[in-house]
Structure formats: C-alpha cells, structure tokens
Scaffold this active site. Structure first.
Site, short mmCIF file in Angstrom:
data_model
loop_
_atom_site.label_atom_id
_atom_site.label_comp_id
_atom_site.label_asym_id
_atom_site.label_seq_id
_atom_site.Cartn_x
_atom_site.Cartn_y
_atom_site.Cartn_z
N ARG A 192 5.84 26.78 -11.96
CA ARG A 192 4.60 26.75 -12.76
C ARG A 192 4.34 28.16 -13.31
O ARG A 192 5.09 29.10 -13.05
CB ARG A 192 3.42 26.29 -11.92
N ASP B 277 11.73 27.35 -6.17
CA ASP B 277 10.31 27.46 -5.83
C ASP B 277 10.03 26.71 -4.54
O ASP B 277 10.81 25.87 -4.11
CB ASP B 277 9.45 26.88 -6.98
N ASP C 117 12.11 29.29 -0.39
CA ASP C 117 11.06 30.21 0.03
C ASP C 117 11.69 31.59 -0.04
O ASP C 117 12.66 31.88 0.67
CB ASP C 117 10.62 29.88 1.47
N VAL C 118 11.18 32.45 -0.91
CA VAL C 118 11.84 33.74 -1.15
C VAL C 118 11.86 34.64 0.09
O VAL C 118 12.59 35.63 0.12
CB VAL C 118 11.20 34.52 -2.33
N ASN D 57 10.44 36.40 -9.77
CA ASN D 57 9.09 36.21 -10.31
C ASN D 57 8.09 35.69 -9.28
O ASN D 57 6.89 35.90 -9.44
CB ASN D 57 9.19 35.23 -11.50
N TYR E 255 -1.37 43.80 -2.73
CA TYR E 255 -0.76 43.43 -4.01
C TYR E 255 -0.26 44.68 -4.74
O TYR E 255 0.88 44.75 -5.21
CB TYR E 255 -1.77 42.66 -4.86
N LYS F 54 3.63 45.68 -5.54
CA LYS F 54 4.12 45.80 -6.92
C LYS F 54 4.64 47.22 -7.22
O LYS F 54 5.57 47.38 -8.02
CB LYS F 54 3.03 45.39 -7.91
N THR G 105 -2.98 32.09 -15.90
CA THR G 105 -2.27 31.16 -14.99
C THR G 105 -3.24 30.80 -13.86
O THR G 105 -4.36 31.31 -13.81
CB THR G 105 -1.02 31.82 -14.35
N THR H 94 -4.79 33.83 -12.01
CA THR H 94 -5.85 34.65 -12.61
C THR H 94 -7.05 33.81 -13.07
O THR H 94 -7.93 34.32 -13.76
CB THR H 94 -5.31 35.41 -13.84
#
Ligand code: NAD
Length: 252
Positions: A24, A45, A68-69, A95, A160, A164, A195, A198
């Site tokens: 998504r 995903d 699952d990353v 991503n 976060y 990043k 998205t 946000t």
C-alpha cells in the site's frame, strides 16, 4: 554500465526488483512504476491481502512474497525464491516503515525498539540479504527510503528520526563498500506524502514552497531513476523529494 544515450535510460526491461512495504501507500506506487518501466516486481509485505491485490493488478511480471523485514530467515527465503524464479535480483527498494511519536519522557523503550527494528534493522537485513547476489552479478541498485526526518530534528519523533538518520548513514557506508562490485546504494528523503501514515497531519500548515502536500506519484520518478541506468554514476547520494520544504525550515 555507462549511460551514453538518452534513449531507454529509464528502461528496466529484464530487471528484477523487490519493493518492501509494497502492499500500500508509496511502496505500492513504487511497485507499479517499476513494473511500468519494464521490471519484474516482487511486492514484499506483512499485509498479505493488499500485497496480493497489488501483484494481481500488475499481472505476470509481478509476485507477492510475504515478508517481515525484521525476519532474517524470511529475507534469505525471499532472495533465494526471487533468484530461482526470475534468475536475478537487480533492484531492492527498502521502503517498509512505521512511525510512532511521543515527548521524550513519555516515549517508552518499546516504541523506540519497534521503530528501530523495522526502519533501520529491517533495511540493514535487506541490504545484507541481497549483497552477495548483486556482487556476483556485478550489478545492482539499492534504494533506501529515509525521510526528511533523516535530515533534521523533529519534535516527538525520536525513534523515527534516529532510524531515518541511520538509514542515510548505512546507505553511505554500503555505497563506499559495494561500488567496486557495480552495486549502487542511494537514499531517498520524502517530505509529507498523502498515505495512511500521514493521514492525521494536515499539510496546509507545512512550509512547502511548492504549496501542496505530496502524493505517492511524486516519488516514483526518483525511484525509477535510481533503479535504472539513468543514474549509472550516482551512488551514496541522498535525494530529497519534499516540494522544497527543508530548504526553509520554519519560514517560507
Ligand atoms: P504506509 O504505512 O502507508 O505503508 C507502509 C507499508 O510498510 C505497509 O504496507 C506496511 O504493511 C509495510 N510494513 C510495515 N512494517 C513492515 C514489516 N515489518 N515488514 C514488511 N512490511 C512492513 O506508509 P508510507 O507512507 O507508504 O511509507 C512508506 C515509507 O516511506 C516508509 O519507510 C516511511 O517512513 C517513508 N516516508 C513516508 C513519508 C510520508 O509522508 N508518507 C514521508 C517520508 C518517508
């Protein structure tokens, strides 16, 4: 490969791309754009129904693989499965991401651990999982999705922001190490993009010189560019895609 003509520079025909968090949001837009440019695309995903729907919409050159990353074994299985199915793994778009927030005194360890695990450790695991394949191929492009929050501080977003910034740094150490093998590694730093992540933030209050919030399609050209031979001499770079927002923090 050296890009010496403007014809077909962005063509990804025959390339194999993996997009994490592709079910998504912006990840689904990356999957569609890479597919449109000719690539075979693995949509990876946690969200199985949504991920399968994106892959089904794209058709024969797309597959959904559950991932699952944060799961090292799942990464190994995805790489083996992709190479067995399509013979290569040329592009990895890291991503998948989550966000959480809170003032530092009310920002518990569990929130910190959760966001670092997905946003930073997940990217490290992905890069590590594809490195041997790309090195053996002598080519590859890893695109790590950071954020404008990987360029500046932001109140309440401690984990976060740290994750990043970490992605931005990891990108540079990998670019330096893997360049000799023809593997390029770059980071992308989106601003506010509409998205689910946000949905509770109103972009009209943000100091965006282009005077609008972004949509997933505003990012796709950058990712196709970094995946393709159009960026053959670009590695270790950080591309900010934010409508100009971080140039004038606090004022227009
Ligand atoms: P989103 O919440 O709409 O989508 C995130 C996707 O990642 C979902 O499909 C989710 O299932 C998947 N995911 C989450 N945890 C996972 C895990 N452990 N393993 C596999 N998949 C997982 O978010 P989005 O807005 O599309 O964000 C995509 C990326 O862009 C994130 O890394 C985010 O931090 C970054 N980003 C977004 C914005 C924005 O404004 N939306 C801005 C800057 C950076």
């Amino acid at each position: 490969m050296t890009a010496d003509s403007s014809t077909g520079l962005f063509d990804l025909t025959g390339r194999v791309a993996v997009v994490t968090g592709g079910a998504r949001g912006i990840g689904a837009a990356y999957a569609r754009a890479l597919h449109d440019a000719g690539a075979h695309v693995v949509v990876a995903d946690l969200m199985e129904a949504e991920g399968r729907a994106v892959a089904a919409e794209l058709g024969g050159r797309a597959r959904f693989v559950p991932l699952d990353v944060t799961d090292e074994e799942a990464w190994a299985a995805l790489v083996t499965d992709t190479v067995e199915t399509w013979g290569a793994l040329d592009v990895l778009v890291n991503n998948a991401g989550i966000a959480n927030a809170g003032p530092i005194e009310h920002y518990p360890r569990a929130k910190w651990d959760a966001v670092i695990a997905v946003n930073l450790t997940g990217v490290y695991l992905g890069c590590r999982a594809v490195a041997a394949t790309m090195r053996t191929q002598g080519r590859g492009s890893i695109v790590n999705i950071s954020s404008v929050e990987g360029m500046r501080g932001s109140t309440h977003l401690h984990g976060y922001v740290a994750s990043k910034f970490g992605v931005r740094g990891l990108t540079k150490s990998l670019a330096v190490e893997l360049g000799q093998h023809g593997v390029r590694v770059n980071s992308v730093h989106p601003g506010w993009i509409a998205t689910d992540m946000t949905a509770r933030i109103d972009p009209s209050g943000l100091p965006i010189p282009l005077r609008r919030g972004g949509v997933p399609g505003d990012l796709t050209g950058t990712v196709v560019y970094l995946a393709s031979d159009a960026s053959a001499y670009v590695t270790g770079a950080e591309l900010v895609v934010d409508g100009g927002m971080i140039n004038g923090v606090g004022h227009l």
